[in-house]
Design a protein around this motif. Structure first.
Motif, PDB file in Angstrom:
ATOM      1  N   LEU A 102       0.833  -1.204   0.000  1.00 53.02           N
ATOM      2  CA  LEU A 102       0.000   0.000   0.000  1.00 53.02           C
ATOM      3  C   LEU A 102       0.870   1.258   0.000  1.00 53.02           C
ATOM      4  O   LEU A 102       0.453   2.298  -0.482  1.00 53.02           O
ATOM      5  N   GLY A 103       2.069   1.158   0.565  1.00 49.69           N
ATOM      6  CA  GLY A 103       2.970   2.317   0.607  1.00 49.69           C
ATOM      7  C   GLY A 103       2.327   3.518   1.263  1.00 49.69           C
ATOM      8  O   GLY A 103       2.454   4.652   0.815  1.00 49.69           O
ATOM      9  N   SER A 104       1.633   3.260   2.347  1.00 49.44           N
ATOM     10  CA  SER A 104       0.852   4.283   3.031  1.00 49.44           C
ATOM     11  C   SER A 104       1.705   4.988   4.083  1.00 49.44           C
ATOM     12  O   SER A 104       2.728   4.466   4.510  1.00 49.44           O
ATOM     13  N   LEU A 105       1.265   6.178   4.471  1.00 48.89           N
ATOM     14  CA  LEU A 105       2.056   7.043   5.349  1.00 48.89           C
ATOM     15  C   LEU A 105       1.252   7.425   6.578  1.00 48.89           C
ATOM     16  O   LEU A 105       0.246   8.118   6.462  1.00 48.89           O
ATOM     17  N   GLY A 106       1.681   7.006   7.750  1.00 46.81           N
ATOM     18  CA  GLY A 106       0.943   7.341   8.970  1.00 46.81           C
ATOM     19  C   GLY A 106       1.597   8.470   9.733  1.00 46.81           C
ATOM     20  O   GLY A 106       2.400   8.234  10.626  1.00 46.81           O
ATOM     21  N   ILE A 107       1.258   9.715   9.375  1.00 47.41           N
ATOM     22  CA  ILE A 107       1.745  10.845  10.176  1.00 47.41           C
ATOM     23  C   ILE A 107       0.588  11.598  10.811  1.00 47.41           C
ATOM     24  O   ILE A 107       0.787  12.364  11.732  1.00 47.41           O
TER      25      ILE A 107
ATOM     26  N   VAL B 118       6.527   7.976  20.258  1.00 47.27           N
ATOM     27  CA  VAL B 118       7.660   8.815  19.868  1.00 47.27           C
ATOM     28  C   VAL B 118       7.656   9.172  18.384  1.00 47.27           C
ATOM     29  O   VAL B 118       7.775  10.342  18.036  1.00 47.27           O
ATOM     30  N   PRO B 119       7.570   8.203  17.461  1.00 46.64           N
ATOM     31  CA  PRO B 119       7.730   8.548  16.039  1.00 46.64           C
ATOM     32  C   PRO B 119       6.534   9.318  15.484  1.00 46.64           C
ATOM     33  O   PRO B 119       5.403   9.121  15.939  1.00 46.64           O
ATOM     34  N   LEU B 120       6.814  10.167  14.506  1.00 52.83           N
ATOM     35  CA  LEU B 120       5.721  10.802  13.766  1.00 52.83           C
ATOM     36  C   LEU B 120       5.226   9.842  12.689  1.00 52.83           C
ATOM     37  O   LEU B 120       4.056   9.493  12.640  1.00 52.83           O
ATOM     38  N   GLY B 121       6.125   9.377  11.828  1.00 50.56           N
ATOM     39  CA  GLY B 121       5.729   8.486  10.736  1.00 50.56           C
ATOM     40  C   GLY B 121       5.527   7.059  11.237  1.00 50.56           C
ATOM     41  O   GLY B 121       6.366   6.527  11.956  1.00 50.56           O
ATOM     42  N   ARG B 122       4.414   6.452  10.857  1.00 51.10           N
ATOM     43  CA  ARG B 122       4.106   5.092  11.320  1.00 51.10           C
ATOM     44  C   ARG B 122       3.713   4.227  10.128  1.00 51.10           C
ATOM     45  O   ARG B 122       3.050   4.672   9.215  1.00 51.10           O
ATOM     46  N   ARG B 123       4.124   2.952  10.169  1.00 49.35           N
ATOM     47  CA  ARG B 123       3.700   1.982   9.179  1.00 49.35           C
ATOM     48  C   ARG B 123       2.279   1.508   9.486  1.00 49.35           C
ATOM     49  O   ARG B 123       1.766   1.689  10.577  1.00 49.35           O
ATOM     50  N   PHE B 124       1.687   0.820   8.511  1.00 52.06           N
ATOM     51  CA  PHE B 124       0.323   0.286   8.675  1.00 52.06           C
ATOM     52  C   PHE B 124       0.465  -1.094   9.332  1.00 52.06           C
ATOM     53  O   PHE B 124       0.302  -2.126   8.697  1.00 52.06           O
TER      54      PHE B 124
ATOM     55  N   VAL C  48      -0.153   8.544  -1.326  1.00 51.50           N
ATOM     56  CA  VAL C  48       1.069   9.343  -1.391  1.00 51.50           C
ATOM     57  C   VAL C  48       1.985   8.898  -2.534  1.00 51.50           C
ATOM     58  O   VAL C  48       2.963   9.583  -2.837  1.00 51.50           O
ATOM     59  N   GLN C  49       1.673   7.785  -3.177  1.00 51.17           N
ATOM     60  CA  GLN C  49       2.440   7.365  -4.361  1.00 51.17           C
ATOM     61  C   GLN C  49       1.868   7.977  -5.651  1.00 51.17           C
ATOM     62  O   GLN C  49       2.392   7.742  -6.748  1.00 51.17           O
ATOM     63  N   HIS C  50       0.796   8.740  -5.537  1.00 48.48           N
ATOM     64  CA  HIS C  50       0.112   9.346  -6.687  1.00 48.48           C
ATOM     65  C   HIS C  50       0.977  10.462  -7.273  1.00 48.48           C
ATOM     66  O   HIS C  50       1.591  11.218  -6.524  1.00 48.48           O
ATOM     67  N   PRO C  51       1.036  10.584  -8.600  1.00 48.85           N
ATOM     68  CA  PRO C  51       1.859  11.656  -9.186  1.00 48.85           C
ATOM     69  C   PRO C  51       1.349  13.060  -8.856  1.00 48.85           C
ATOM     70  O   PRO C  51       2.109  14.022  -9.013  1.00 48.85           O
ATOM     71  N   MET C  52       0.099  13.171  -8.400  1.00 52.06           N
ATOM     72  CA  MET C  52      -0.432  14.487  -8.041  1.00 52.06           C
ATOM     73  C   MET C  52      -0.403  14.707  -6.525  1.00 52.06           C
ATOM     74  O   MET C  52      -1.087  15.583  -6.000  1.00 52.06           O
ATOM     75  N   HIS C  53       0.390  13.911  -5.830  1.00 47.05           N
ATOM     76  CA  HIS C  53       0.597  14.122  -4.385  1.00 47.05           C
ATOM     77  C   HIS C  53       1.750  15.100  -4.194  1.00 47.05           C
ATOM     78  O   HIS C  53       2.894  14.790  -4.502  1.00 47.05           O
ATOM     79  N   PHE C  54       1.427  16.272  -3.670  1.00 44.74           N
ATOM     80  CA  PHE C  54       2.434  17.295  -3.400  1.00 44.74           C
ATOM     81  C   PHE C  54       2.374  17.736  -1.938  1.00 44.74           C
ATOM     82  O   PHE C  54       2.792  18.835  -1.588  1.00 44.74           O
TER      83      PHE C  54
ATOM     84  N   SER D 229       6.858  10.894  -0.084  1.00 45.94           N
ATOM     85  CA  SER D 229       6.887   9.715   0.778  1.00 45.94           C
ATOM     86  C   SER D 229       6.946   8.506  -0.137  1.00 45.94           C
ATOM     87  O   SER D 229       6.051   7.664  -0.143  1.00 45.94           O
ATOM     88  N   ASN D 230       8.024   8.445  -0.898  1.00 54.25           N
ATOM     89  CA  ASN D 230       8.130   7.422  -1.934  1.00 54.25           C
ATOM     90  C   ASN D 230       8.359   6.030  -1.365  1.00 54.25           C
ATOM     91  O   ASN D 230       9.060   5.859  -0.372  1.00 54.25           O
ATOM     92  N   ALA D 231       7.756   5.068  -2.005  1.00 52.57           N
ATOM     93  CA  ALA D 231       7.977   3.661  -1.683  1.00 52.57           C
ATOM     94  C   ALA D 231       8.306   2.986  -3.012  1.00 52.57           C
ATOM     95  O   ALA D 231       7.431   2.432  -3.672  1.00 52.57           O
ATOM     96  N   SER D 232       9.582   3.068  -3.389  1.00 50.34           N
ATOM     97  CA  SER D 232       9.981   2.470  -4.666  1.00 50.34           C
ATOM     98  C   SER D 232       9.681   0.982  -4.641  1.00 50.34           C
ATOM     99  O   SER D 232       9.802   0.324  -3.604  1.00 50.34           O
ATOM    100  N   LEU D 233       9.291   0.458  -5.787  1.00 51.39           N
ATOM    101  CA  LEU D 233       8.927  -0.965  -5.845  1.00 51.39           C
ATOM    102  C   LEU D 233      10.113  -1.852  -5.486  1.00 51.39           C
ATOM    103  O   LEU D 233       9.944  -2.929  -4.907  1.00 51.39           O
ATOM    104  N   SER D 234      11.329  -1.396  -5.817  1.00 53.16           N
ATOM    105  CA  SER D 234      12.516  -2.183  -5.442  1.00 53.16           C
ATOM    106  C   SER D 234      12.630  -2.273  -3.921  1.00 53.16           C
ATOM    107  O   SER D 234      12.923  -3.339  -3.375  1.00 53.16           O
TER     108      SER D 234
END
Lengths: 472, 472
Positions: free
Chosen positions: A98-103, A342-348, B71-77, B82-87
């Motif tokens: 999902l590459g999601s961002l938990g901030i 503590v962390p701002l960014g969190r995984r799902f 956040v992986q959307h090209p229109m996310h600014f 918050s990139n999650a490269s597939l590699s």
């Protein structure tokens, strides 16, 4: 890497993971490497050429996977069960995918809300009342630090909003036992409590449970001396011998002095999902915070530590930040989990628990835990019945602590040398892995039963292996 | 779940992830949900029935994936890339699949040593000298807390071994600017510094960089008053407007008073892999600690924050635990990363960086970062050339801060209402996402360029969308 390249490489990787799990029992438990061996397999300058995913998978297999300790192996009895159920691995893969961002709530509403749902399901499965509000931390060490910080600020009426810990009118005291996990002392020191103010309360010489009468005495002496009791950490299943500090009695004493009560059930908390084991945790409702790790015996892949709080608003006041760039009108009263740790960014992280509960189901997890309790009792009985073998602590859950003393002939350093000799011989054989640990400054060996793949037959084999190296 | 069930479900999940990434641009950026909407899709009691992996994947798609911000959307600014490269996702999957346990060198030698190798590769790619020793933390917030704790103990000659922070002879002071990330203040307060002892140093009104002359003045005043400077946190690329505090000059001042220097380069640190951008970080070699997040612009999936220290032995003394159950003769001098941070248990995070470097390669990452720098300059020039639009801060890297004021007719609350109206209208359309932020108590809008999938055409479309909502 394009989605189609990822697709092809992902399929190969999934097959590799499935194959590795299928064959886990055929490998060594402890890898045959010395410090520096794995690093020496890699160039010491960064790669300048790219590689195909297939080449990288080959290196993963040859250079890396041969250098890990196989905690998923059925003959792994070290430290504690560190299960990574395949269902929870799927959930972890979903989280990565999902590459999601938990901030903030807005950065991923589902990340926040599924976490709320799942930690509440887990609360119910543990038989905890709805007075508790949960969050996923990375580990119980972090949860312990968070509890220390919450306790510190409650004891000082939020000194952080003024001068912090300087110029406090009295010392802030921390109470625990020598059996408590190392993260308790670490958390206290990091939170700014001093080593001089950590009180090590006596334990029962057999069970290693905290003696509440001694706690009452030490706490009262501190108060008389003008100090302030800030927090008691009760171990519900200690790391070494699975001691269970008596939470009800501790709570009755701590509440007199308004000290925070944190229950560290990192390993043993899994047993709360078994109704018949809940009496071990009697009094837990009186605590201020609880943490336990589904990423141990329960089987959710690391990292997934549940922390429950009775008063999250207090914690939020301690932890809260609300910069303009994280504000959102839509969020309203939504939970902002950044203010629970503590962390701002969190995984799902909730996805791995959700997958496990949905696919494996709680009933099969309960069955497995009961199997392990029976297996631990079985191997304890085996050693208890053997000449020259001793159980050095009671079997409270799934950990069995043993020592071998031929004809009762050894003591002190000689006994330690014998113990460490045989356990290291067994570990270095790669056939099984056990962690030695100290009790009253004398080494013993822990058999921590509970790898997902460990059946009775593996325990039977372990008895043969242990006797082979120790009695040789 | 059996390995073969996992295999089948894993293949489906990989396809789902690949398909989602392929189609990411067809979805809304911000999901169409209000607080509570996602939670309401789930039963409030735990599941009693199990489900097939296919059913669970269906629920993941319907109930969960529709509730995340893409956040992986090209229109996310928004916020920051918050990139999650597939590699790197492949590397994360490999980490999950190995099911490895990082509590000591012995528990997973490869986990420790591959981390050492990869963080050293990254050090070299950033042009940092070999005086630096690295570790992966979860986030820069945690790294900041760790730096605060290290600074606190250096300033007090390890007060934790005595009475902690009580009865210190002098106040311990923290220096930073109002532009610093919220985690700086949070980390200071959690570490036991008081709000009264946090000094907010003036910044240049245009660049928002710290003014070293003011730092020198405030620090000297503190010393004269009997206080002790403990730590300066320099932002190398602040969150709001990408301010770069002048590290060389800060270091010269801080060193007079032996204050710790922490460089928070969470977002902007990615630019260190571009040799032509390193002048922005001049003086960084003089710091005591640095942290930056490959999990932002660089493209390694969350969580992966690099922290470099000049004197890790100091940190180890602050953080170290060595209980008997974690000891091992084999380990010898091996690195024990548990002593470099808060948690005991650690995931195999180095794999995601390793996969990314091996498969994508640094050259392609550098190309992408340069593309983003050019794109940011392009869109800044576009707005600078338009009537009624203003750049409210210089473009130091890839963040462009704009404000619209029709005929210069608005000010104060009216201007804020206009700004928030148009940005919220755009965000709620789902077509693009931008984060508003405050500067001198006036709202502006940040365009944070750098999603992996964002090309010039998306920027062109963004200009049209922004003008459409703002100028309407």
């Amino acid at each position: 890497m394009t989605p189609d390249e990822f697709r092809a490489a992902g399929h190969e990787l999934i097959d590799w993971i499935a194959d590795r799990r299928t064959e886990v029992a055929t490998r060594r438990v402890l890898p045959d490497v010395q410090p520096g061996d794995v690093a020496a397999r890699f160039p010491n300058t960064p790669p300048t050429e790219t590689a195909s995913a297939a080449e990288v998978l080959g290196e993963l297999e040859e250079l890396i996977a041969t250098g890990i300790t196989e905690v998923q192996h059925p003959m792994h009895f070290g430290w504690f069960p560190s299960n990574a159920s395949l269902s929870s691995i799927l959930g972890d893969i979903a989280s990565s995918g999902l590459g999601s961002l938990g901030i903030s709530w807005e950065s991923s509403p589902a990340l926040t809300e599924v976490e709320e749902v799942v930690v509440d399901w887990m609360r119910q499965l543990c038989g905890l009342s709805d007075n508790w509000h949960g969050v996923i931390q990375d580990t119980a060490s972090t949860a312990c630090l968070v509890a220390m910080l919450a306790a510190r600020e409650r004891a000082t009426d939020h000194a952080q909003t003024r001068g912090g810990l300087r110029n406090l009118p009295s010392a802030l005291c921390v109470y625990t036992t020598a059996e408590a996990h190392s993260s308790v002392r670490k958390g206290a020191l990091l939170a700014g409590f001093g080593a001089d103010d950590i009180r090590v309360i006596d334990v029962d010489p057999w069970t290693r449970d905290m003696l509440p009468a001694h706690l009452a005495e030490v706490m009262q002496a501190d108060v008389t001396a003008g100090h302030q009791p800030a927090i008691v950490v009760a171990s519900a299943g200690s790391t070494g011998v699975t001691a269970f500090d008596p939470i009800s009695e501790i709570a009755a004493i701590a509440s007199i002095h308004d000290a925070w009560i944190h229950v560290d059930a990192a390993m043993a908390g899994s047993a709360m999902v078994l109704p018949e084991m809940r009496s071990r945790f009697e009094g837990i409702e009186e605590a201020d915070s609880i943490s336990w790790n589904p990423h141990k015996w329960f089987g959710t892949i690391l990292d997934c530590s549940l922390m429950y709080l009775r008063d999250p608003q207090h914690l939020i006041r301690v932890m809260s930040t609300n910069p303009s760039y994280l504000q959102s009108t839509a969020a309203g009263d939504a939970t902002q989990y950044r203010d629970w740790g503590v962390p701002l960014g969190r995984r799902f992280r909730a996805l791995k628990l959700w997958y496990q509960l949905r696919i494996d189901g709680i009933a099969s997890i309960q069955d497995r835990l009961r199997r392990d309790l029976e297996n631990a009792q079985w191997i304890a009985d085996e050693f208890a019945a053997l000449d020259d073998w001793e159980l050095v602590a009671p079997v409270r859950l799934q950990t069995v602590c043993i020592r071998h003393n031929p004809n009762d002939s050894l003591s002190g350093a000689d006994l330690d040398a014998h113990t460490l000799r045989w356990v290291r011989e067994l570990n270095s054989s790669g056939r099984a892995f056990l962690s030695p640990s100290q009790l009253d400054d004398q080494w013993m060996v822990r058999i921590s039963v509970g790898a997902e793949s460990t059946e009775r037959s593996h325990l039977e084999r372990l008895v043969v292996l242990i006797r082979g190296v120790a009695e040789a």
